[in-house]
Design a protein around this motif. Structure first.
Motif, PDB file in Angstrom:
ATOM      1  N   PRO A  17      47.998  37.644  45.524  1.00  0.00           N
ATOM      2  CA  PRO A  17      47.559  38.161  46.839  1.00  0.00           C
ATOM      3  C   PRO A  17      48.451  37.633  47.956  1.00  0.00           C
ATOM      4  CG  PRO A  17      45.714  37.254  45.589  1.00  0.00           C
ATOM      5  CD  PRO A  17      46.953  36.839  44.872  1.00  0.00           C
TER       6      PRO A  17
ATOM      7  N   TYR B 104      49.168  42.597  48.164  1.00  0.00           N
ATOM      8  CA  TYR B 104      49.683  41.762  47.080  1.00  0.00           C
ATOM      9  C   TYR B 104      51.213  41.730  47.119  1.00  0.00           C
ATOM     10  CZ  TYR B 104      44.954  42.360  45.227  1.00  0.00           C
ATOM     11  OH  TYR B 104      43.588  42.365  45.075  1.00  0.00           O
TER      12      TYR B 104
ATOM     13  N   ASN C  84      46.618  40.084  38.350  1.00  0.00           N
ATOM     14  CA  ASN C  84      45.825  41.102  39.046  1.00  0.00           C
ATOM     15  C   ASN C  84      46.199  42.522  38.613  1.00  0.00           C
ATOM     16  OD1 ASN C  84      44.320  39.254  40.816  1.00  0.00           O
ATOM     17  ND2 ASN C  84      46.312  38.892  41.783  1.00  0.00           N
TER      18      ASN C  84
ATOM     19  N   THR D 261      53.652  42.602  45.305  1.00  0.00           N
ATOM     20  CA  THR D 261      53.919  43.456  44.152  1.00  0.00           C
ATOM     21  C   THR D 261      55.410  43.619  43.933  1.00  0.00           C
ATOM     22  OG1 THR D 261      51.886  44.681  44.634  1.00  0.00           O
ATOM     23  CG2 THR D 261      53.449  45.702  43.131  1.00  0.00           C
TER      24      THR D 261
END
Length: 613
Positions: free
Chosen positions: A193, A207, A187, A209
């Motif tokens: 996600p 997300y 992504n 991250t």
């Protein structure tokens, strides 16, 4: 019949003056001849001669290099300036000098300083002719074009060989010793996600991250920038899409210094051969690294020393490097926020989240998520944990090896959302991602060292730190002279409400929007950082033209002070935070015994705790 007179009889009288008329005719012809030669000589010397003289006085801008090199073009989405409001030639035919003249007094190791007057330079009455000699003048002129929405905002992106970026992602398993970074590259660098099972997040835009993924996130955001150009001569700044953070990450453990430095040296060599570099000697270039600055500041070439030496390379000192933690004592790096878990695709996502954070009931006065640092005698985390445990209004989320709620983004955000204040002591280094996660939750941060935020993120946070945070000096905690609970209770509910609203209003500029979309009216962390770089380069260019420096008596070891100056201030003096940064320096690099590098090394070891986050 009467005889007609002969036809030539009337001419008889003229024959008497024939000699006189012939003399006049010769004089007339001689006069014409003289006039003809005079005109011929005048045309030769006056007209043709002046053209030759003009040609002989047309010198290039750079007398030391009369050959010009065509601009390098990249495959980028281009927004061109409106032609009706400029005197620019067509971009594709533009040429720049391969070695433009940069005034010698520009300091080679200082990217945010101007220059003194160049020796031998004589200004004209209006200065316009002199200004035209600067190779970046076309870029400055775009600012004057008010009909061009990109005037003064163009960014040129170097088309680097893939070994400097994309090839690293193909070997994503090698980017960290303990963490498989491949899943975090999904992504556009946001990671997988997050499911909103507990209702802590929004339904979209969240997300898992990685905190060190800024390299790829920033680069992908740049691809969506609305003022890209393939003409470097009109660029307000030049972006170098080198994945510096990923590069250093793959070689920090178990590799010699030659391997650690290889890509950085190769990059600098590549850049310095480009015509774009010659515009300002690299002072208009910037790059991004999603690691702390200490990973790029190896003090010596001893194998035992930590990191690579990217930020100590002479050419790199001219560039601006955006890192998640900068050095207080150096002028070529600038702090940008760690990425959070929230990456909205549209403005409405942000507005809805902000409104939700305003309405939350917060049952805890303060909270802390973190682990102790028993091997660091200077750490105050132990005392903070003790105070959280002993307080009825304090919440603690202990983080350690093995299973822990600290590895759960949902658990962390839920605690922050239920707290009025979030304690943010130093991590292994000055900064930690948690500060941005807490502000995203509308929680007022409490800092204990100015290097954790106030001297770091001056582009993104207000200079008046008391408007959005609380500062408690470390020594007040270390010497047990103050109770955190008592200190926070002294702040009135009305003031708490005002501070929380300030934090919530800061949210857009502290997050990175989804690189695959574009916010319409809001400026995210990327937008703020890019504009700050543009302002910095523009200011430097104007200082060069005006023959002035940006600061008086600039001392790089005081770099942290300059970003805190008010508009128009040119010199720093004593500061209340001097005790936090005034340490004995060695080698002029802002280091004493490699303590910062040691902290960077420890932060890598502690990534084992975060590998599932």
């Amino acid at each position: 019949m009467r005889r007609r007179p002969a036809l030539n009889s009337p001419l008889e009288p003229m024959d008497k003056g024939t000699g006189k008329h012939q003399q006049k005719r010769l004089c007339f012809l001689a006069s014409l001849s003289v006039i003809f030669w005079i005109l011929l000589l005048y045309f030769h010397f006056a007209v043709l001669g002046s053209n030759t003289a003009n040609e002989s006085t047309q010198f290039p801008i750079n007398p030391t290099n009369q050959e010009s090199t065509s601009v390098h073009w990249v495959n980028a989405r281009v927004t061109e300036p409106h032609k009706e409001a400029s005197n620019f030639v067509d971009n594709k035919s533009t040429q720049i000098q391969s070695n433009p003249v940069i005034p010698d007094p520009v300091p080679s190791d200082l990217s945010n300083a101007g220059v003194k007057e160049e020796p031998g330079k004589k200004a004209t009455d209006d200065g316009n002719d002199e200004k035209e000699n600067f190779p970046f003048i076309r870029a400055l002129k775009t600012i004057e074009n008010k009909s061009d929405p990109c005037g003064g905002r163009y960014i040129y992106v170097h088309d680097l060989p893939p070994r400097f970026n994309e090839d690293m992602l193909k070997e994503c398993r090698r980017l960290s010793l303990w963490t498989n970074m491949c899943k975090f590259m999904k992504n556009a660098g946001l990671g997988p996600p997050l499911e909103n099972v507990e209702g802590v997040f929004s339904n979209t835009g969240w997300y898992a991250t990685n905190q060190f993924a800024v390299d790829v996130i920033f680069n992908n955001r740049m691809k969506q920038y609305d003022c890209l150009t393939d003409d470097s001569s009109i660029a307000a700044a030049i972006f170098v899409p080198f994945y510096a953070g990923f590069d250093v990450a793959r070689y920090l453990w178990g590799h010699n210094i030659s391997t650690r430095d290889a890509a950085s040296l190769d990059l600098v060599d590549w850049l310095m051969k480009r015509p774009e570099w010659g515009i300002m000697g690299g002072r208009d270039h910037f790059l991004v690294a999603g690691r702390i600055t200490w990973d790029f500041r190896r003090l010596t070439d001893e194998e035992k020393d930590w990191g690579n030496k990217l930020l100590f390379l002479p050419a790199a000192k001219n560039m601006s490097m955006l890192v998640v933690e900068s050095s207080p004592w150096n002028a070529n790096d600038f702090g940008i926020p760690y990425p959070t878990y929230f990456h909205p695709a549209k403005d409405a996502d942000v507005f809805i989240w902000q409104d939700r954070m305003r309405k939350l009931e917060r049952k805890w006065l303060f909270s802390f998520a973190g682990a102790p640092r028993p091997d660091n005698p200077k750490s105050i985390r132990g005392q903070i944990i003790d105070q959280c445990k002993s307080s009825k209004v304090g919440k603690l989320l202990e983080c350690d090896f093995g299973e822990s709620k600290c590895h759960s983004p949902s658990s962390i955000m839920q605690m922050f959302q239920s707290s009025l204040f979030c304690l943010q002591p130093q991590g292994d280094s000055y900064t930690r991602r948690s500060a941005f996660d807490s502000m995203l939750a509308g929680c007022i941060p409490v800092f204990f060292h100015p290097g954790s935020a106030y001297t770091q993120y001056t582009w993104h946070l207000p200079k008046n730190y008391s408007t959005y945070s609380v500062f408690i000096p470390e020594d007040d905690i270390r010497k047990r002279n103050i109770s955190i609970e008592e200190r926070l209770r002294q702040i009135s509910p009305e003031q708490v409400k005002i501070m929380r609203e300030t934090v919530i209003n800061l949210i857009p500029r502290l997050i990175y929007a989804d690189p695959r979309a574009k916010l319409e009216t809001l400026k995210d962390s990327f937008d703020v950082a890019v504009q700050a770089v543009i302002d910095k380069v523009t200011r430097l260019r104007r200082n060069i033209i005006e023959g002035r420096t940006e600061y008086d008596n600039f001392v790089e070891e005081n770099a942290w002070k300059y970003a805190l100056l008010d508009e128009g201030q040119r010199e720093v003096g004593g500061h209340e935070w001097d005790p936090f940064f005034s340490k004995p320096k060695k080698d002029g690099n802002g280091e004493t015994d490699g303590s910062s590098a040691e902290a960077a090394k420890k932060s890598w070891k502690n990534e084992q705790r975060d590998q599932s986050r």
